[in-house]
Scaffold this motif. Structure first.
Motif, PDB file in Angstrom:
ATOM      1  N   LEU A   5     -12.632  -8.238   1.237  1.00 57.05           N
ATOM      2  CA  LEU A   5     -12.044  -7.129   1.997  1.00 57.05           C
ATOM      3  C   LEU A   5     -10.551  -7.341   2.189  1.00 57.05           C
ATOM      4  CD1 LEU A   5     -12.600  -4.513   3.558  1.00 57.05           C
ATOM      5  CD2 LEU A   5     -13.035  -5.907   5.584  1.00 57.05           C
ATOM      6  N   ASN A   6     -10.162  -8.568   2.498  1.00 54.60           N
ATOM      7  CA  ASN A   6      -8.737  -8.866   2.662  1.00 54.60           C
ATOM      8  C   ASN A   6      -7.980  -8.673   1.357  1.00 54.60           C
ATOM      9  OD1 ASN A   6      -8.995  -9.485   5.375  1.00 54.60           O
ATOM     10  ND2 ASN A   6      -9.384 -11.658   4.991  1.00 54.60           N
ATOM     11  N   SER A   8      -8.808  -6.608  -1.021  1.00 55.46           N
ATOM     12  CA  SER A   8      -8.726  -5.164  -1.253  1.00 55.46           C
ATOM     13  C   SER A   8      -7.599  -4.542  -0.430  1.00 55.46           C
ATOM     14  CB  SER A   8     -10.067  -4.517  -0.897  1.00 55.46           C
ATOM     15  OG  SER A   8     -10.000  -3.118  -1.036  1.00 55.46           O
ATOM     16  N   ARG A   9      -7.473  -4.972   0.819  1.00 51.41           N
ATOM     17  CA  ARG A   9      -6.392  -4.457   1.673  1.00 51.41           C
ATOM     18  C   ARG A   9      -5.031  -4.878   1.147  1.00 51.41           C
ATOM     19  NH1 ARG A   9      -8.966  -5.739   7.683  1.00 51.41           N
ATOM     20  NH2 ARG A   9     -10.488  -4.016   7.692  1.00 51.41           N
ATOM     21  N   ALA A  10      -4.953  -6.116   0.667  1.00 49.76           N
ATOM     22  CA  ALA A  10      -3.685  -6.590   0.115  1.00 49.76           C
ATOM     23  C   ALA A  10      -3.308  -5.809  -1.133  1.00 49.76           C
ATOM     24  CB  ALA A  10      -3.790  -8.085  -0.202  1.00 49.76           C
ATOM     25  N   TRP A  12      -4.190  -2.742  -1.824  1.00 49.24           N
ATOM     26  CA  TRP A  12      -3.789  -1.398  -1.376  1.00 49.24           C
ATOM     27  C   TRP A  12      -2.354  -1.426  -0.854  1.00 49.24           C
ATOM     28  CZ3 TRP A  12      -2.192   1.174   3.035  1.00 49.24           C
ATOM     29  CH2 TRP A  12      -2.329   2.567   3.031  1.00 49.24           C
ATOM     30  N   PHE A  13      -2.041  -2.436  -0.071  1.00 45.30           N
ATOM     31  CA  PHE A  13      -0.709  -2.532   0.506  1.00 45.30           C
ATOM     32  C   PHE A  13       0.343  -2.747  -0.582  1.00 45.30           C
ATOM     33  CE2 PHE A  13       2.691  -5.088   2.531  1.00 45.30           C
ATOM     34  CZ  PHE A  13       3.110  -4.159   3.468  1.00 45.30           C
ATOM     35  N   ARG A 107      -5.904   7.815   3.993  1.00 49.16           N
ATOM     36  CA  ARG A 107      -6.873   6.741   4.215  1.00 49.16           C
ATOM     37  C   ARG A 107      -7.726   7.025   5.442  1.00 49.16           C
ATOM     38  NH1 ARG A 107      -4.782   0.633   5.113  1.00 49.16           N
ATOM     39  NH2 ARG A 107      -4.043   1.593   7.050  1.00 49.16           N
ATOM     40  N   ASN A 111     -10.387   7.990   2.302  1.00 49.23           N
ATOM     41  CA  ASN A 111     -10.557   6.610   1.867  1.00 49.23           C
ATOM     42  C   ASN A 111      -9.215   6.096   1.347  1.00 49.23           C
ATOM     43  OD1 ASN A 111     -10.335   7.544  -0.934  1.00 49.23           O
ATOM     44  ND2 ASN A 111     -12.432   8.285  -0.682  1.00 49.23           N
ATOM     45  N   PRO A 112      -9.097   4.788   1.114  1.00 46.51           N
ATOM     46  CA  PRO A 112      -7.809   4.234   0.658  1.00 46.51           C
ATOM     47  C   PRO A 112      -7.313   4.838  -0.653  1.00 46.51           C
ATOM     48  CG  PRO A 112      -9.228   2.483   1.464  1.00 46.51           C
ATOM     49  CD  PRO A 112     -10.064   3.717   1.439  1.00 46.51           C
TER      50      PRO A 112
END
Length: 347
Positions: A5-6, A8-10, A12-13, A107, A111-112
């Motif tokens: 999950l982290n 995936s967030r990274a 996206w960022f 988002r 969704n992202p």
């Protein structure tokens, strides 16, 4: 699971940072490529004296818009100068921030992936780039319309989960929505859409009334200016006709009728059809359509466009493509949603 999950967030960022870099390059490149045109000269003329009272007085007399952007230019001219590039720099910065804001809103609503795609579309939008390189209020109006809607959706979601309202979020919404109104009268149409959204999702209660009343109270000081502008009998804007509606749709589609007919319209229709199909599968009686994000986007488009068009048909015309920049974000979000719900979108 947490590590994935982290990651995936990274990812996206990082993708958002790349899109923001592209948006910055497109908006900051050659800000001074041409001289100020008539409306930009009006912005300079009303702001370059460095006196708050004079700016407000000149805005009331000369400009049929609220004074927000002219007041913003006061410190810019005082500290950075009044060259073409410096006068346009705030609009460019607002345009870059709008790309970031629409990613967060997409988002939150969907969704992202939808947020990233909407950000990419806005980053490359000819309309957004053009008004990000103009010393007028439209880029700031675009940003405040997105941010205020993002804040309001968050407030609604918390209330629907039975959580207590976050006072900081409520105050941020009231201030941002009031800023939109002070930037341009079409900011008021955004607040009207927000009021309808609050009634549909939360009903007429203390929270809904309090939020809209807060914006209204902050806007009261400009009441004399509103009354003077409402008394105008003549204006340079031509009377709106039915052809203005498709013209605006093409304008928002990068000013290309081929793109509008062959890509944008089919994807918009598909996004609406997918949302309608999903709502039909929901249990009856839950009122889920009131909380549906696609319905929210449709209302964001229909309410301001409908009000501006109706007003322009019955009295002084205000229907112009640039004024309706407040509807560019929902049009692009709906387009991004149409792509992400395609059967092959995951691949």
């Amino acid at each position: 699971m947490s590590g994935r999950l982290n990651a995936s967030r990274a990812s996206w960022f990082l993708a958002l940072l790349a899109i923001l870099a592209l948006a910055a390059a497109l908006r900051l490149y050659r800000l001074d490529f041409q001289s100020l045109w008539l409306n930009e000269l009006d912005s300079w003329w009303m702001s370059h004296f460095g006196d708050l009272d004079k700016v407000l007085g000149r805005t009331v007399i000369r400009d049929p818009h609220p004074p927000g952007f002219q007041l913003l230019l006061l410190p810019v001219i005082r500290w950075l100068g009044d060259s073409e590039a410096m006068l346009r720099l705030p609009s460019a910065l607002f345009g870059i921030l709008a790309v970031w804001a629409i990613a967060l809103l997409g988002r939150r609503l969907f969704n992202p992936a939808t947020g990233l795609l909407a950000a990419a579309l806005l980053a490359c939008s000819w309309v957004a780039i053009y008004y990000s390189q103009e010393a007028r209020a439209y880029s700031a109006l675009l940003l405040t319309s997105i941010v205020s809607t993002h804040l309001l959706v968050g407030i609604c979601q918390r209330a629907e989960r039975g959580e207590r309202a976050n006072l900081l979020s409520c105050a941020a919404y009231v201030l941002t929505a009031a800023c939109a109104c002070y930037l341009h009268y079409f900011g008021v149409l955004v607040v009207v859409f927000h009021g309808l959204l609050l009634v549909l999702r939360l009903g007429i209660g203390r929270l809904s009334v309090g939020l809209i009343a807060g914006v209204a109270l902050l806007y009261i000081p400009w009441l004399p200016g509103i009354l003077q502008d409402l008394a105008m009998k003549e204006h340079y804007i031509l009377r709106a006709g039915w052809s203005h509606l498709p013209d605006y749709y093409v304008f928002a589609s990068n000013d290309s009728w081929r793109l509008a007919l062959l890509a944008v319209l089919p994807l918009h229709v598909y996004a609406l059809w997918a949302a309608a199909s999903e709502l039909k599968r929901q249990p009856a009686g839950l009122g889920s359509w009131r909380r549906d994000s696609t319905v929210l986007l449709a209302l964001w488009i229909v309410v301001p466009v409908g009000l501006a068009f109706t007003k322009s048909m019955v009295s002084l015309s205000v229907f112009t493509n640039r004024n309706l920049i407040i509807c560019l974000a929902p049009l692009l979000l709906l387009l991004a949603r149409g792509v992400t719900v395609l059967p092959l979108s995951r691949r």
